[in-house]
Scaffold this motif. Structure first.
Motif, PDB file in Angstrom:
ATOM      1  N   ASP A  77       7.243   6.351   0.072  1.00 31.29           N
ATOM      2  CA  ASP A  77       6.137   6.034  -0.834  1.00 31.29           C
ATOM      3  C   ASP A  77       5.222   4.977  -0.223  1.00 31.29           C
ATOM      4  O   ASP A  77       4.005   5.063  -0.289  1.00 31.29           O
ATOM      5  CB  ASP A  77       6.672   5.494  -2.166  1.00 31.29           C
ATOM      6  CG  ASP A  77       7.000   6.623  -3.133  1.00 31.29           C
ATOM      7  OD1 ASP A  77       6.889   7.793  -2.721  1.00 31.29           O
ATOM      8  OD2 ASP A  77       7.381   6.327  -4.279  1.00 31.29           O
ATOM      9  N   PHE A  78       5.835   3.961   0.360  1.00 28.89           N
ATOM     10  CA  PHE A  78       5.061   2.846   0.887  1.00 28.89           C
ATOM     11  C   PHE A  78       4.630   3.108   2.334  1.00 28.89           C
ATOM     12  O   PHE A  78       5.360   3.745   3.095  1.00 28.89           O
ATOM     13  CB  PHE A  78       5.883   1.560   0.832  1.00 28.89           C
ATOM     14  CG  PHE A  78       6.184   1.102  -0.563  1.00 28.89           C
ATOM     15  CD1 PHE A  78       5.203   0.450  -1.305  1.00 28.89           C
ATOM     16  CD2 PHE A  78       7.418   1.345  -1.147  1.00 28.89           C
ATOM     17  CE1 PHE A  78       5.465   0.031  -2.604  1.00 28.89           C
ATOM     18  CE2 PHE A  78       7.687   0.926  -2.439  1.00 28.89           C
ATOM     19  CZ  PHE A  78       6.718   0.275  -3.179  1.00 28.89           C
ATOM     20  N   GLN A  79       3.481   2.563   2.681  1.00 23.65           N
ATOM     21  CA  GLN A  79       2.979   2.741   4.061  1.00 23.65           C
ATOM     22  C   GLN A  79       3.941   2.164   5.095  1.00 23.65           C
ATOM     23  O   GLN A  79       4.111   2.731   6.163  1.00 23.65           O
ATOM     24  CB  GLN A  79       1.602   2.081   4.212  1.00 23.65           C
ATOM     25  CG  GLN A  79       0.490   2.991   3.780  1.00 23.65           C
ATOM     26  CD  GLN A  79      -0.882   2.400   4.061  1.00 23.65           C
ATOM     27  OE1 GLN A  79      -1.028   1.424   4.784  1.00 23.65           O
ATOM     28  NE2 GLN A  79      -1.893   3.027   3.474  1.00 23.65           N
ATOM     29  N   ASP A 110       0.421   7.106  -6.873  1.00 26.93           N
ATOM     30  CA  ASP A 110       1.444   6.428  -7.662  1.00 26.93           C
ATOM     31  C   ASP A 110       2.826   6.658  -7.043  1.00 26.93           C
ATOM     32  O   ASP A 110       2.981   7.495  -6.150  1.00 26.93           O
ATOM     33  CB  ASP A 110       1.423   6.970  -9.103  1.00 26.93           C
ATOM     34  CG  ASP A 110       2.053   5.969 -10.067  1.00 26.93           C
ATOM     35  OD1 ASP A 110       2.583   4.926  -9.601  1.00 26.93           O
ATOM     36  OD2 ASP A 110       2.028   6.237 -11.275  1.00 26.93           O
ATOM     37  N   TYR A 111       3.816   5.946  -7.551  1.00 24.12           N
ATOM     38  CA  TYR A 111       5.200   6.145  -7.080  1.00 24.12           C
ATOM     39  C   TYR A 111       5.627   7.579  -7.381  1.00 24.12           C
ATOM     40  O   TYR A 111       5.219   8.160  -8.391  1.00 24.12           O
ATOM     41  CB  TYR A 111       6.174   5.198  -7.802  1.00 24.12           C
ATOM     42  CG  TYR A 111       5.839   3.715  -7.665  1.00 24.12           C
ATOM     43  CD1 TYR A 111       5.088   3.237  -6.594  1.00 24.12           C
ATOM     44  CD2 TYR A 111       6.293   2.794  -8.612  1.00 24.12           C
ATOM     45  CE1 TYR A 111       4.806   1.887  -6.472  1.00 24.12           C
ATOM     46  CE2 TYR A 111       6.002   1.451  -8.502  1.00 24.12           C
ATOM     47  CZ  TYR A 111       5.255   0.995  -7.436  1.00 24.12           C
ATOM     48  OH  TYR A 111       4.967  -0.339  -7.326  1.00 24.12           O
ATOM     49  N   ARG A 154       9.304   5.100   9.770  1.00 25.62           N
ATOM     50  CA  ARG A 154       9.852   6.440  10.032  1.00 25.62           C
ATOM     51  C   ARG A 154       9.117   7.076  11.214  1.00 25.62           C
ATOM     52  O   ARG A 154       9.738   7.689  12.086  1.00 25.62           O
ATOM     53  CB  ARG A 154       9.705   7.332   8.794  1.00 25.62           C
ATOM     54  CG  ARG A 154      10.664   6.916   7.701  1.00 25.62           C
ATOM     55  CD  ARG A 154      10.584   7.845   6.517  1.00 25.62           C
ATOM     56  NE  ARG A 154      11.333   7.284   5.396  1.00 25.62           N
ATOM     57  CZ  ARG A 154      11.618   7.957   4.288  1.00 25.62           C
ATOM     58  NH1 ARG A 154      11.220   9.214   4.146  1.00 25.62           N
ATOM     59  NH2 ARG A 154      12.294   7.375   3.325  1.00 25.62           N
ATOM     60  N   HIS A 155       7.799   6.908  11.228  1.00 25.22           N
ATOM     61  CA  HIS A 155       7.023   7.471  12.338  1.00 25.22           C
ATOM     62  C   HIS A 155       7.469   6.860  13.672  1.00 25.22           C
ATOM     63  O   HIS A 155       7.722   7.567  14.646  1.00 25.22           O
ATOM     64  CB  HIS A 155       5.536   7.231  12.111  1.00 25.22           C
ATOM     65  CG  HIS A 155       4.684   7.640  13.273  1.00 25.22           C
ATOM     66  ND1 HIS A 155       4.384   8.954  13.549  1.00 25.22           N
ATOM     67  CD2 HIS A 155       4.115   6.896  14.263  1.00 25.22           C
ATOM     68  CE1 HIS A 155       3.662   9.008  14.655  1.00 25.22           C
ATOM     69  NE2 HIS A 155       3.475   7.777  15.112  1.00 25.22           N
ATOM     70  N   LYS A 162       0.827  -1.216   0.000  1.00 20.85           N
ATOM     71  CA  LYS A 162       0.000   0.000   0.000  1.00 20.85           C
ATOM     72  C   LYS A 162       0.860   1.265   0.000  1.00 20.85           C
ATOM     73  O   LYS A 162       1.874   1.328   0.691  1.00 20.85           O
ATOM     74  CB  LYS A 162      -0.925   0.002   1.212  1.00 20.85           C
ATOM     75  CG  LYS A 162      -2.180  -0.856   1.013  1.00 20.85           C
ATOM     76  CD  LYS A 162      -3.105  -0.751   2.203  1.00 20.85           C
ATOM     77  CE  LYS A 162      -2.912  -1.964   3.095  1.00 20.85           C
ATOM     78  NZ  LYS A 162      -3.728  -1.982   4.297  1.00 20.85           N
ATOM     79  N   LEU A 163       0.417   2.249  -0.762  1.00 22.16           N
ATOM     80  CA  LEU A 163       1.157   3.510  -0.839  1.00 22.16           C
ATOM     81  C   LEU A 163       0.646   4.480   0.220  1.00 22.16           C
ATOM     82  O   LEU A 163      -0.514   4.424   0.627  1.00 22.16           O
ATOM     83  CB  LEU A 163       1.014   4.131  -2.233  1.00 22.16           C
ATOM     84  CG  LEU A 163       1.563   3.282  -3.389  1.00 22.16           C
ATOM     85  CD1 LEU A 163       1.331   3.996  -4.723  1.00 22.16           C
ATOM     86  CD2 LEU A 163       3.041   2.977  -3.200  1.00 22.16           C
TER      87      LEU A 163
END
Lengths: 197, 379
Positions: free
Chosen positions: B253-255, B245-246, B261-262, B239-240
């Motif tokens: 980009d990806f979840q 889109d990319y 990162r979060h 999932k993005l």
């Protein structure tokens, strides 16, 4: 079968250490703790049953007796109990050897395939028997190695396993089984309970 | 962060403690929190050991971070460990950073934060310090002690070092020694921190800063290991993150990237990088069999404590096999041990999230142990 547990409880002295292999929901362990002040441990495959035991405060290890008996040290229990499960193993001989290694004595109960109703089912109807002690049909039975009281009796003699007592159970009635009355008792007992060492 | 720490409960341990590294310390602080009340017969005390990045704030709202305690799913009024009924104790481990003696505290000799001058501590050191707290709180014998992951390792150490100090014990998703894979993952976390130039050989606090990038990467490594492959695939898949889109860039980009990162960057707000180094080292050094001549059998000899070992089927950090090895060792020592594997896709994290089967098992065990403990006390 409550009678079976009663017979097993009567076979056990007070204050001993018992491992109940395939302990189910812990009914037998509870009975042994209450009546004989026994230090009981269980081994059980089905997760739901394991939790039932834990909720009751019983000591139980989730695991498969076929593959996980090695974790119990030699002679670490006074008695090992195996209730109506021997016939369901892939390799009952190996399991039985392990039980005799872990316990100073072993109590095994088996549903008797030599019981007359079982015999007549095959003889007169030509069908695999379905009875109270053998409630499953041929295609969904967990029993891989059905045997009779006579079979297990001879097996023990052959393998030099000491038979201390054999008790036949039919509903509420129990009787001692000896070499002399083996044929008749093998016909009229629904269940056989063996005390081995 | 230091101002906020002034109001939390602290015990000053004046009795000298000989650490495994042979240093002796005294007059150090142990921060702790309690929930519920110790009853008159003193049969309802439960000690919780926290994991690597946990702290003493098990339940309710953590007064420092203003977020929910790390084990609110299991501990609180009406929860599996019901604080209306039980007195729950948890201490911040030494080496930690929530008020206990750790690398970010001021070294009285230099009047500066310890940094790498802090001694390398072990799981046994942590546990010895926490045992002192029980005396302070008037708890002679615990009803139960529990902990997951490093908390479980502390618990096994506690039972070996202080036999029969607890009536029952629930080690969750842990092992009696750290595996090569776990040491490797911890080393990855440490190297990430040490590779951050801000870390500056652990001296960063003197400049009032924190190696955020390195610490965040360390946390990301951890988070990957806490999930299972299946759980991660189901939750994130490909999932993005809020885009169609990319972007043909290196943004998240990806979840799953965004999630990591979060997790990484919220962690730096509440944790000290040097503490990660020290605590992961303590975990790596943990090997209970090494402490006893006769190995694990000796470690658990003469235990009257009733154990329930719990593992999670999809945990690849502390596998069911490793947990079973603990059970085998306990069995070999003749200890009273139960074992349950919880079937779940939630990985190592299962003990922290709302995993009903786990929570029911935990509750069932502790409640039944309470009845037994009360009976034992009566006799």
């Amino acid at each position: 079968m409550k009678k079976e547990f009663k017979v097993i409880a009567d076979l056990l002295p007070k204050n001993v250490r018992v491992l109940d292999v395939g302990c189910g929901d812990g009914s037998l362990m509870s009975l042994l703790i209450k009546e004989k002040n026994i230090e009981a441990r269980g081994l059980e495959l089905i997760e739901e049953n394991v939790k039932k035991c834990i909720y009751k405060g019983l000591s139980v290890i989730e695991g498969n007796a076929e593959t996980e008996l090695h974790q119990f040290p030699n002679q670490s229990f006074d008695f090992v109990v195996l209730s109506q499960t021997l016939q369901a193993f892939y390799n009952p001989e190996k399991v039985l050897k392990d039980l005799l290694r872990i316990g100073k004595s072993v109590i095994i109960s088996i549903p008797n395939f030599g019981y007359w109703k079982v015999r007549t089912s095959l003889l007169f109807f030509g069908k695999m028997p379905v009875t109270k002690t053998l409630p499953n049909t041929w295609y969904n039975t967990p029993n891989l190695h059905m045997c009779t009281i006579k079979d297990l009796f001879h097996f023990c003699l052959e393998k030099n396993i000491k038979i201390n007592r054999v008790i036949g159970v039919n509903e509420d009635k129990t009787s001692e089984i000896k070499k002399s009355n083996l044929e008749i008792k093998n016909l009229f007992s629904k269940l056989g309970i063996f005390l081995l060492s | 962060m230091s101002n906020k720490l002034e109001n939390i409960k602290k015990l000053n341990i004046s009795k000298p403690l000989l650490l495994d590294c042979k240093q002796t310390v005294k007059n150090f602080s142990l921060a702790y929190e309690t929930y519920g009340k110790l009853n008159e017969s003193k049969d309802n005390a439960i000690l919780v050991f926290h994991a690597l990045t946990g702290d003493q704030f098990v339940s309710g709202i953590n007064p420092v971070t203003k977020k929910e305690g790390w084990w609110v799913t299991a501990v609180g009024p009406g929860k599996a460990i019901d604080t209306n009924k039980y007195f729950v104790i948890c201490a911040n481990v030494i080496g930690g950073c929530m008020g206990s003696w750790g690398p970010k505290e001021i070294d009285k000799k230099t009047n500066e934060p310890y940094g790498l001058n802090f001694p390398v501590i072990t799981i046994r050191d942590m546990v010895k310090a926490q045992e002192t707290l029980l005396d302070h709180l008037g708890v002679e014998k615990l009803l139960c002690a529990t902990g997951g992951s490093m908390g479980g390792m502390q618990l096994l150490q506690f039972c070996a070092t202080f036999p029969n100090k607890t009536f029952s014990a629930v080690p969750i998703a842990c092992s009696t020694s750290h595996s090569a894979q776990n040491i490797a993952l911890n080393e990855l976390a440490r190297q990430a921190i040490m590779a951050d130039p801000v870390w500056d050989k652990g001296e960063y606090l003197k400049k009032n800063t924190q190696p955020k990038n390195g610490l965040a990467v360390a946390r990301m490594v951890g988070h990957i290991s806490y999930l299972s492959e299946k759980g991660m695939q189901e939750k994130f898949g490909r999932k993005l993150q809020e885009k169609a889109d990319y972007e043909f860039s290196f943004d998240a980009d990806f979840q799953i990237e965004s999630y990591l990162r979060h997790q990484g960057y919220t962690f730096v707000e509440r944790f000290d990088a040097n503490s990660v180094l020290y605590i992961t080292r303590a975990m790596d050094y943990f090997d209970l069999s090494r402490q006893f001549k006769g190995g694990l059998v000796e470690a658990f000899k003469n235990q009257k404590t009733k154990f329930l070992v719990i593992s999670f089927s999809s945990d690849w950090l502390y596998t069911t096999k490793e947990n079973k090895d603990t059970v085998i060792a306990l069995n070999a020592s003749g200890a009273d041990v139960s074992f349950a594997e919880i079937k779940t896709d939630k990985g190592h994290d299962s003990f922290l999230v709302n995993e009903q089967e786990f929570l029911k098992t935990l509750k069932g065990f502790i409640d039944s142990m309470h009845i037994k403990f009360k009976n034992e006390k009566r006799i």
